[in-house]
Write a protein that holds these residues in place. Structure first.
Motif, PDB file in Angstrom:
ATOM      1  N   GLY A  57      -7.531  -7.171  -1.036  1.00  0.00           N
ATOM      2  CA  GLY A  57      -6.834  -6.012  -1.589  1.00  0.00           C
ATOM      3  C   GLY A  57      -7.591  -4.719  -1.352  1.00  0.00           C
ATOM      4  N   THR A  64      -5.225   1.702   4.449  1.00  0.00           N
ATOM      5  CA  THR A  64      -4.081   2.620   4.335  1.00  0.00           C
ATOM      6  C   THR A  64      -4.515   4.077   4.394  1.00  0.00           C
ATOM      7  N   THR A 135      -3.795  -2.490  11.099  1.00  0.00           N
ATOM      8  CA  THR A 135      -2.931  -2.306   9.931  1.00  0.00           C
ATOM      9  C   THR A 135      -3.627  -2.794   8.659  1.00  0.00           C
ATOM     10  N   LEU A 137      -2.514  -5.045   6.739  1.00  0.00           N
ATOM     11  CA  LEU A 137      -2.390  -6.503   6.758  1.00  0.00           C
ATOM     12  C   LEU A 137      -3.494  -7.129   7.605  1.00  0.00           C
ATOM     13  N   HIS A 179      -0.874 -16.330   2.434  1.00  0.00           N
ATOM     14  CA  HIS A 179      -0.377 -15.893   1.118  1.00  0.00           C
ATOM     15  C   HIS A 179      -1.270 -14.812   0.526  1.00  0.00           C
ATOM     16  N   THR A 182      -0.946 -11.457   2.455  1.00  0.00           N
ATOM     17  CA  THR A 182       0.340 -10.797   2.182  1.00  0.00           C
ATOM     18  C   THR A 182       0.357 -10.190   0.779  1.00  0.00           C
ATOM     19  N   ALA A 183      -0.104 -10.940  -0.214  1.00  0.00           N
ATOM     20  CA  ALA A 183      -0.125 -10.428  -1.591  1.00  0.00           C
ATOM     21  C   ALA A 183      -1.044  -9.226  -1.718  1.00  0.00           C
ATOM     22  N   THR A 185      -1.875  -7.101   0.631  1.00  0.00           N
ATOM     23  CA  THR A 185      -1.295  -5.950   1.334  1.00  0.00           C
ATOM     24  C   THR A 185      -0.156  -5.335   0.534  1.00  0.00           C
ATOM     25  N   GLU A 186       0.646  -6.158  -0.088  1.00  0.00           N
ATOM     26  CA  GLU A 186       1.742  -5.634  -0.923  1.00  0.00           C
ATOM     27  C   GLU A 186       1.197  -4.779  -2.055  1.00  0.00           C
ATOM     28  N   ALA A 187       0.097  -5.214  -2.666  1.00  0.00           N
ATOM     29  CA  ALA A 187      -0.525  -4.422  -3.725  1.00  0.00           C
ATOM     30  C   ALA A 187      -1.109  -3.137  -3.162  1.00  0.00           C
ATOM     31  N   GLN A 189      -0.166  -1.384  -0.682  1.00  0.00           N
ATOM     32  CA  GLN A 189       0.857  -0.404  -0.315  1.00  0.00           C
ATOM     33  C   GLN A 189       1.277   0.453  -1.505  1.00  0.00           C
ATOM     34  N   ARG A 190       0.944   0.006  -2.718  1.00  0.00           N
ATOM     35  CA  ARG A 190       1.318   0.759  -3.927  1.00  0.00           C
ATOM     36  C   ARG A 190       0.171   1.618  -4.451  1.00  0.00           C
TER      37      ARG A 190
END
Length: 224
Positions: A57, A64, A135, A137, A179, A182-183, A185-187, A189-190
């Motif tokens: 994370g 980013t 990236t 990710l 998994h 992906t988790a 990266t999703e965090a 992005q916020r």
């Protein structure tokens, strides 16, 4: 997008100092928690889902372009054991030296100036990934994979486990690496809208305890 940079960063021969650290595996072997291939796999699975997720994370958020100094504070808050903070910064300092040579950029220079004694390794990794054209990710994948590849490789020396069996362990954990990356990266992005608190903060108290024990051990093969 520079996919070759991803291979270079994830290569165990990249001169980032990881070969000197076992990620807690040495102390786990000493304590009898890791004895064979099966117990190593469980150790790696636990490490991946806790400290590996946290590192992924942080790395993804740094990739980013988020302020690395704020992520440094977030890394401190997520690293309770002084021994682990010390190890992370040592690895970060060595990684920063290597990536500044490979992918020179102002962001890496600024981080080196702000943290002359070393920044946390996942933060450096994420900034490096950003500078190398990767990236978030990609950065998360490298961090997640490194969280288990180091301990797994260390057991070849610690327990004389078969390298083929070690590779099989890493392969079996592949879907879980997917998994976690992906988790994370999703965090990440916020993070620009919600701040670092949104990043994973999963804890691993046993890793904290064995890190402190290992730091006090007079004779050891690995630095951490």
């Amino acid at each position: 997008m520079n996919r070759a940079a991803l291979l270079i960063l994830a290569d165990g021969r990249f001169p980032a100092g990881g070969h000197a650290h076992s990620g807690g595996a040495e102390e786990a072997v000493t304590a009898g928690c890791v004895r064979d291939v099966a117990s190593l796999e469980e150790f790696c699975r636990g490490r991946l889902s806790t400290s590996g997720l946290v590192a992924a994370g942080l790395a993804a958020a740094a990739a980013t372009g988020y302020d690395p100094l704020l992520l440094e504070e977030a890394a401190d808050a997520r690293t309770a054991a002084p021994a682990l903070r010390n190890a992370s910064r040592k690895l970060g300092r060595q990684l920063l030296r290597a990536v500044r040579t490979a992918w020179p950029c102002t962001e890496l220079d600024a981080l080196a100036t702000a943290r002359p004694r070393g920044a946390h390794q996942p933060v450096v990794l994420g900034v490096a990934a950003h500078c190398a054209g990767l990236t978030p990710l990609d950065a998360a994948y490298v961090a997640a994979y490194e969280s288990i590849s180091g301990p797994a490789t260390a057991t070849v020396r610690l327990l004389r486990l078969d390298p083929f069996d070690i590779t099989a362990v890493l392969a079996r954990l592949g879907p879980e690496i997917d998994h976690v990356a992906t988790a994370a990266t999703e965090a990440a992005q916020r993070v620009h809208t919600e701040g670092p608190a949104v990043l994973p903060a999963d804890s691993a108290p046993l890793l904290d305890i064995i890190a402190e024990r290992h730091a006090l051990r007079p004779a050891r093969l690995f630095a951490s």
